[in-house]
Motif scaffolding. Sequence first.
Motif: not given
Length: 807
Positions: A328-336
């Motif tokens: 999972v990309p770090a950006g989408l993981d941080a948003i989630c």
Amino acid sequence: MLELLTCTRGHFWEVASESGITAGAANCPQCGAPAESLPLLDFAPADEAPPPVPLAQPVAAHFDSAGRPVLAGYDVQEPLGRALSGVALYRARQPLIPRVVLLKVVSARDDPGQRAWGHLRGEATALARLQHPHIVQIHEAGERDRQLFYNVVEHVPGPPLAELVRDRPLPFSQVARLMQALALAVDHAHERGIVHRNLKPSSVLLQPLELAEREAARKPLDQPPAGCSLYERTYVPKLTDFGLAHKPLEGDVNDLDLYGDEAGFLSPEQAWGRAKEIGPAADVYGLGAILFFLLTGRAPFGGRDAQEIVDAIQTGKTTFPKEARSRVPAGLDAICRKCLSSQPHRRYASARDLAEDLRRCAANLPLRGRPCSASQRFGLWLRRRPALAALLLLACLTGAGMLTAYLVGADTGAGLSRQLDAARRDRDSSSTRAAELAARVQALQRQKELADYVRLLREAEALIDRGLVDSARATLERCSNHLRHWEWYHLQRCLRDPKPVVLPELPAPAVALAFNPLDRNVLAVAWSPRGEAPPARGGVRLFEVRERPRQTFSLKDFEGPVYALAFRPDGQRLATAASDGADGTAQLRTWSLDAEEGAVVDVSKDLVLTRLTDVAYSDGTFLLAASSDGTLHKFRAATLQSEIAQFGTRDWQPNRSATRLAVASDGQMVAALNVETNQATVWDARTGQYLFRVFGDVKAIAFAGRTRLAVAQTDNTVRIWNATTRREEHRLEAGALVERLAFSADGARLGAALSNDKVRVWGWGGVSWEETGTLNASGRAGLAFSGNSLLATANDKAVRVWGSIAD
């Protein structure tokens, strides 16, 4: 008689007519606005009243012969099921317009508690105030004879999001745009005072975008996307299920309207029934839960039923996308992560802020909801402008080259010498690079050969399962000779007999296995009773593991349990660690193995220690032993004379209960596993100097060659370390907790005994590890390779040998 009160802002609540509260004298309990009244039907007469006259007309007046509702202006085509609230769904057509609509109907005689009717009115009130391209539109709300109540909403012919994405997570590149559209739709509702409260993948319907509309749907990333590409098609997402938007917030955690079969998407405040905290932040959590589903293919929380899921939300810890799916990309993981915060004030302040971060993530811009370092910003810039970055790098290199050429050419004499030296260095560097490139090409070639080898093995295994023995044998013969390993010999034996070689049952559970390095058909098995008070005696048996196993020696001269054994590298001696069973004195012995005289005690030494837990030869000259007090001991192999003076420093003690040892092939390094703290520590076996520690929860260790160290951790992974550089080089997904590890003699195969009673084997191809075989066998009590053709597994009293004798 019940009375439904409402206010100008759309809030609803119920009061009894007998309470004396009238609409003119009441105010909204949520916003304080003046109340207005709407009559409700009272379907529950008082006990003392006579039986009421049925309110419902004959069925034929409101339903046709097929049971479909009869409403003027609508041609009901087919039923579409029933919602959790009890609302019946039909697809209908309006002939006068014409158009296809979704008809939601509630019959008074089927809804005595007015639960479905309240759901219908709540949805109608909410949708009447919302006009957004990603929210279903309501066309009409009405009733017939106070017996049929209905809503007419926009019909979306596409599948629900949950059905489209079931069992296959959405590609990462498509997730951000879809979630941006949903977040902007939710923000539109929040701006008008509407909180959805029931966001989940099944609440998102997907309408296929017509071909003529696709060009119009291609908007810049900073504008709301009209259409979203999902897999190979383009859809317009539509939010629905607004029936709970105006439901009174009782805080009842048993409210089935909130749960259904998708309770895993509830926010913590909804699961706890904290009515005052349920607001826009709950919808932000719901959007984060949908994002989690798109990234991983499942809900943030699961369980067998709704109540178990609610308990997990209340007491469990959230699993984030990066933990469930490492790519999972770090950006989408941080948003989630931010959306799924258990405390509402830690989430995004609004759905629009969430949509903005999703837009920035899709455009490779720094997120506003997460601090971003300078290196991360630079990395995002490189992803946004790869061509410009390459051009700038080329310009820098060109400028540096021109400057170097100018400076070198400025000094004629010294410059020529420096140029000559530089040319020589370039020549040497080119030779080194050429050698490295050649080695890389060879490694890739070996990796490809291993992949082809594994493919042939799987074809042969499938042919064996189908009973096509001749075809399987021909397929195995196509495997290159230099690649044939344990799995090849295992399948060769399966051609004759699919069952492994099973050794005679032991008197007590097995505790250790070891193959003789000199005679690779000889297997030593140590056994000891469990849970019995001293003097419970153990023993060691040696077997020849051919087509029919035969016991050769039995070592029984033990006063107590046996804990470990190890062969000397030349195969002439066997070391055992046991207890005398009386006062706990540790007993270390070496045995001479002779085919004529049998196994004879060569040297024996009693140690006033806590029990010995493992033994291992370093280089044939020294014998290492670990005791349960955390101390590592070193002895001369021939005399068992202690060399503990070399390891008198406190750093030699890794901690308490070091029970597993692994020694490099050259005897230079030793790894000790502490099963109490699950830590693995590597030492210099010659001097006792501490080298490094493997961080994380470790369950098993194994050395291959001089530098390769395999470490199994409790996250179901096996990490391959280079003990010289002290860096992790490879990571293997085991799929279950690893109990034991073992390398083959050449280090090209790594076996792992799993907690689910399976053994997985990986092969090294030169670039990466690839799975070469899986056995339905338990190796919790022991796992050992013999050369490259045999593999032994032990579980309690059962010892099995897989493979066959190499030609």
